[in-house]
Design a protein around this motif. Structure first.
Motif, PDB file in Angstrom:
ATOM      1  N   UNK A 191       0.878  -1.105   0.016  1.00  0.00           N
ATOM      2  CA  UNK A 191       0.029  -0.046  -0.106  1.00  0.00           C
ATOM      3  C   UNK A 191       0.835   1.263   0.084  1.00  0.00           C
ATOM      4  N   UNK A 192       1.985   1.041   0.323  1.00  0.00           N
ATOM      5  CA  UNK A 192       2.978   2.261   0.206  1.00  0.00           C
ATOM      6  C   UNK A 192       3.432   2.673  -0.971  1.00  0.00           C
ATOM      7  N   UNK A 193       3.423   3.918  -1.361  1.00  0.00           N
ATOM      8  CA  UNK A 193       3.704   4.682  -2.615  1.00  0.00           C
ATOM      9  C   UNK A 193       5.200   4.529  -2.963  1.00  0.00           C
ATOM     10  N   UNK A 194       5.875   4.520  -1.678  1.00  0.00           N
ATOM     11  CA  UNK A 194       7.423   4.515  -1.780  1.00  0.00           C
ATOM     12  C   UNK A 194       8.155   3.091  -2.287  1.00  0.00           C
ATOM     13  N   UNK A 195       7.275   2.073  -2.077  1.00  0.00           N
ATOM     14  CA  UNK A 195       7.658   0.726  -2.137  1.00  0.00           C
ATOM     15  C   UNK A 195       7.152   0.214  -3.691  1.00  0.00           C
ATOM     16  N   UNK A 196       8.175  -0.676  -4.022  1.00  0.00           N
ATOM     17  CA  UNK A 196       8.111  -1.164  -5.532  1.00  0.00           C
ATOM     18  C   UNK A 196       7.280  -2.335  -5.344  1.00  0.00           C
ATOM     19  N   UNK A 197       6.776  -2.703  -4.261  1.00  0.00           N
ATOM     20  CA  UNK A 197       5.769  -4.001  -4.311  1.00  0.00           C
ATOM     21  C   UNK A 197       4.361  -3.703  -4.791  1.00  0.00           C
ATOM     22  N   UNK A 198       4.115  -4.666  -5.705  1.00  0.00           N
ATOM     23  CA  UNK A 198       2.732  -4.404  -6.185  1.00  0.00           C
ATOM     24  C   UNK A 198       1.844  -5.467  -5.882  1.00  0.00           C
ATOM     25  N   UNK A 199       2.297  -6.782  -5.421  1.00  0.00           N
ATOM     26  CA  UNK A 199       1.348  -7.784  -5.252  1.00  0.00           C
ATOM     27  C   UNK A 199       2.470  -8.792  -4.489  1.00  0.00           C
ATOM     28  N   UNK A 200       1.859  -9.800  -3.657  1.00  0.00           N
ATOM     29  CA  UNK A 200       2.583 -10.799  -3.212  1.00  0.00           C
ATOM     30  C   UNK A 200       1.691 -11.995  -3.053  1.00  0.00           C
ATOM     31  N   UNK A 201       2.422 -13.298  -2.840  1.00  0.00           N
ATOM     32  CA  UNK A 201       1.774 -14.590  -2.922  1.00  0.00           C
ATOM     33  C   UNK A 201       2.573 -15.144  -1.854  1.00  0.00           C
ATOM     34  N   UNK A 202       1.813 -15.926  -0.670  1.00  0.00           N
ATOM     35  CA  UNK A 202       2.306 -16.747   0.029  1.00  0.00           C
ATOM     36  C   UNK A 202       2.164 -18.086  -0.137  1.00  0.00           C
ATOM     37  N   UNK A 203       3.216 -18.680  -0.479  1.00  0.00           N
ATOM     38  CA  UNK A 203       3.085 -20.325  -0.709  1.00  0.00           C
ATOM     39  C   UNK A 203       3.578 -21.139   0.442  1.00  0.00           C
ATOM     40  N   UNK A 204       2.685 -21.370   1.570  1.00  0.00           N
ATOM     41  CA  UNK A 204       3.098 -21.962   2.767  1.00  0.00           C
ATOM     42  C   UNK A 204       2.889 -23.558   2.388  1.00  0.00           C
ATOM     43  N   UNK A 205       3.047 -24.178   3.520  1.00  0.00           N
ATOM     44  CA  UNK A 205       2.842 -25.690   3.525  1.00  0.00           C
ATOM     45  C   UNK A 205       1.584 -26.226   2.783  1.00  0.00           C
ATOM     46  N   UNK A 206       0.570 -25.549   3.357  1.00  0.00           N
ATOM     47  CA  UNK A 206      -0.873 -26.134   2.597  1.00  0.00           C
ATOM     48  C   UNK A 206      -0.898 -25.920   1.031  1.00  0.00           C
ATOM     49  N   UNK A 207      -0.098 -24.859   0.619  1.00  0.00           N
ATOM     50  CA  UNK A 207       0.046 -24.614  -0.710  1.00  0.00           C
ATOM     51  C   UNK A 207       0.916 -25.513  -1.579  1.00  0.00           C
ATOM     52  N   UNK A 208       1.830 -25.573  -0.959  1.00  0.00           N
ATOM     53  CA  UNK A 208       2.867 -26.486  -1.569  1.00  0.00           C
ATOM     54  C   UNK A 208       2.297 -28.168  -1.714  1.00  0.00           C
ATOM     55  N   UNK A 209       1.746 -28.445  -0.873  1.00  0.00           N
ATOM     56  CA  UNK A 209       0.907 -29.905  -0.558  1.00  0.00           C
ATOM     57  C   UNK A 209      -0.072 -29.793  -1.701  1.00  0.00           C
ATOM     58  N   UNK A 210      -0.833 -28.910  -1.922  1.00  0.00           N
ATOM     59  CA  UNK A 210      -1.714 -28.933  -2.879  1.00  0.00           C
ATOM     60  C   UNK A 210      -0.978 -28.827  -4.270  1.00  0.00           C
ATOM     61  N   UNK A 211      -0.122 -28.361  -4.509  1.00  0.00           N
ATOM     62  CA  UNK A 211       0.672 -28.166  -5.821  1.00  0.00           C
ATOM     63  C   UNK A 211       1.481 -29.387  -6.026  1.00  0.00           C
ATOM     64  N   UNK A 212       1.739 -30.089  -5.230  1.00  0.00           N
ATOM     65  CA  UNK A 212       2.772 -31.429  -5.610  1.00  0.00           C
ATOM     66  C   UNK A 212       1.926 -32.425  -6.131  1.00  0.00           C
ATOM     67  N   UNK A 213       0.617 -32.485  -5.822  1.00  0.00           N
ATOM     68  CA  UNK A 213      -0.204 -33.644  -6.575  1.00  0.00           C
ATOM     69  C   UNK A 213      -1.045 -33.115  -7.508  1.00  0.00           C
ATOM     70  N   UNK A 214      -0.729 -31.756  -8.024  1.00  0.00           N
ATOM     71  CA  UNK A 214      -1.697 -31.186  -9.097  1.00  0.00           C
ATOM     72  C   UNK A 214      -1.459 -31.900 -10.478  1.00  0.00           C
ATOM     73  N   UNK A 215      -0.364 -31.986 -11.054  1.00  0.00           N
ATOM     74  CA  UNK A 215      -0.057 -32.305 -12.488  1.00  0.00           C
ATOM     75  C   UNK A 215       0.980 -33.439 -12.485  1.00  0.00           C
ATOM     76  N   UNK A 216       1.380 -33.979 -13.613  1.00  0.00           N
ATOM     77  CA  UNK A 216       2.457 -34.947 -13.804  1.00  0.00           C
ATOM     78  C   UNK A 216       3.723 -34.331 -13.399  1.00  0.00           C
TER      79      UNK A 216
END
Length: 327
Positions: free
Chosen positions: A130-155
């Motif tokens: 939210x800070x105008x002084x920052x270069x950050x426009x977005x973020x994504x947290x890939x924590x344990x539960x997301x990694x578990x989801x991704x691991x079994x998603x595709x070949x």
């Protein structure tokens, strides 16, 4: 059969080496993150490197498509592997992060963590976004539960799972956390040596189609599936027989798929619906024996896809069907 186990307990991130032990494998988690992000479609712009402050950074990119064009978005990936201690991630030193964002023209921050994050981390990231002084426009947290989801998603992601966490992968594949509609684990014998290709999923599924054209045109007169069989990885390139002798005057098409690609949830449903669509359109047809083999294959594969999920996250398998309201 053994006792049913908690779904998330199948995934032991402690198989991945600690980052603070100088045994030559201290970058294992970062390399795991790199492989998984690549399997998810990210392009690695800058591989894992250690900065002057001892922290390891990685730069990835993703092409975002819009109504009027495409844009390549760069993201800084920060990894923290706390699975061995069990501690949550409770800090992001953003002064360092922001300088790296500016240095590599990144707009997005990706936190890739083997445990969970504290609420303070997301609050800090949101504040900088939210800070105008920052270069950050977005973020994504890939924590344990997301990694578990991704691991079994595709070949592709299953391959990453198998390579970096082999014990957990084996436990996941052979676990009793399935639908409960099968009396025993299905098997599929290699046509040449009898090895069970479902044991490790290193084999292939072969489909033989007879294709006949009308005269010299491109119009298909016959497109009939004549055989379905399995081979292990050692015999993957050996043909079962010379089908051209059996179906003279026709073109023989030999399709080969990795068994591993067939047991990922998305891979399974995509291939099944593609086949159903082709059958419904009349493009595919079967003789009785090949249809029996194809049907048995679908039933066997479903065992490995239909495993029960304990308290699934909102993005897990069930969400793949959240637009279907069947009555």
């Amino acid at each position: 059969m053994g006792q049913d186990v908690s779904y998330h307990s199948l995934f032991d991130f402690k198989e991945i080496s600690q980052g603070n032990v100088a045994d030559g494998n201290q970058d294992h988690f970062e390399l795991f993150a790199q492989d998984l992000l690549k399997a998810k479609g990210f392009y690695v712009e800058r591989s894992v490197t250690r900065g002057r402050d001892g922290k390891k950074d990685m730069i990835v990119s993703e092409v975002m498509k819009g109504a009027v064009g495409e844009k390549k978005v760069f993201a800084l990936v920060s990894c923290k592997h706390n699975a061995h201690s069990g501690k949550s991630v409770n800090d992001v030193i953003f002064d360092n992060v922001n300088s790296v964002l500016q240095q590599y023209d990144c707009e997005v921050f990706i936190g890739f963590y083997s445990t969970v994050v504290s609420s303070g981390v997301e609050e800090e990231l949101q504040r900088h976004k939210d800070s105008r002084a920052s270069s950050l426009k977005g973020y994504h947290i890939v924590d344990r539960s997301v990694i578990v989801e991704w691991l079994v998603e595709t070949a592709e992601t299953l391959n990453v799972f198998k390579r970096h966490m082999p014990v957990s992968y084996r436990r996941y594949i052979s676990s009793d956390s399935f639908s409960g509609v099968y009396s025993e684990v299905p098997t599929a014998a290699c046509h040449y040596c009898g090895v069970d290709v479902f044991d490790g999923f290193d084999g292939n599924v072969h489909t033989i189609r007879e294709v006949k054209y009308q005269g010299f045109s491109d119009c298909v007169e016959v497109n009939k599936i004549r055989d379905v069989y399995f081979t292990c990885s050692e015999h993957a390139d050996i043909r079962k027989c010379d089908y051209s002798q059996n179906f003279q005057g026709s073109c023989i098409v030999h399709d080969k798929s990795k068994v591993l690609s067939c047991v990922s949830p998305l891979g399974y449903i995509k291939k099944l619906m593609d086949d159903v669509r082709l059958i419904r359109s009349g493009y595919y047809s079967f003789d009785d024996d090949s249809f029996r083999k194809w049907s048995n294959l679908q039933r066997a594969l479903f065992y490995f896809v239909s495993r029960s999920v304990e308290s699934p996250s909102k993005n897990l398998f069930i969400s793949r069907f959240n637009n279907y309201h069947l009555k």
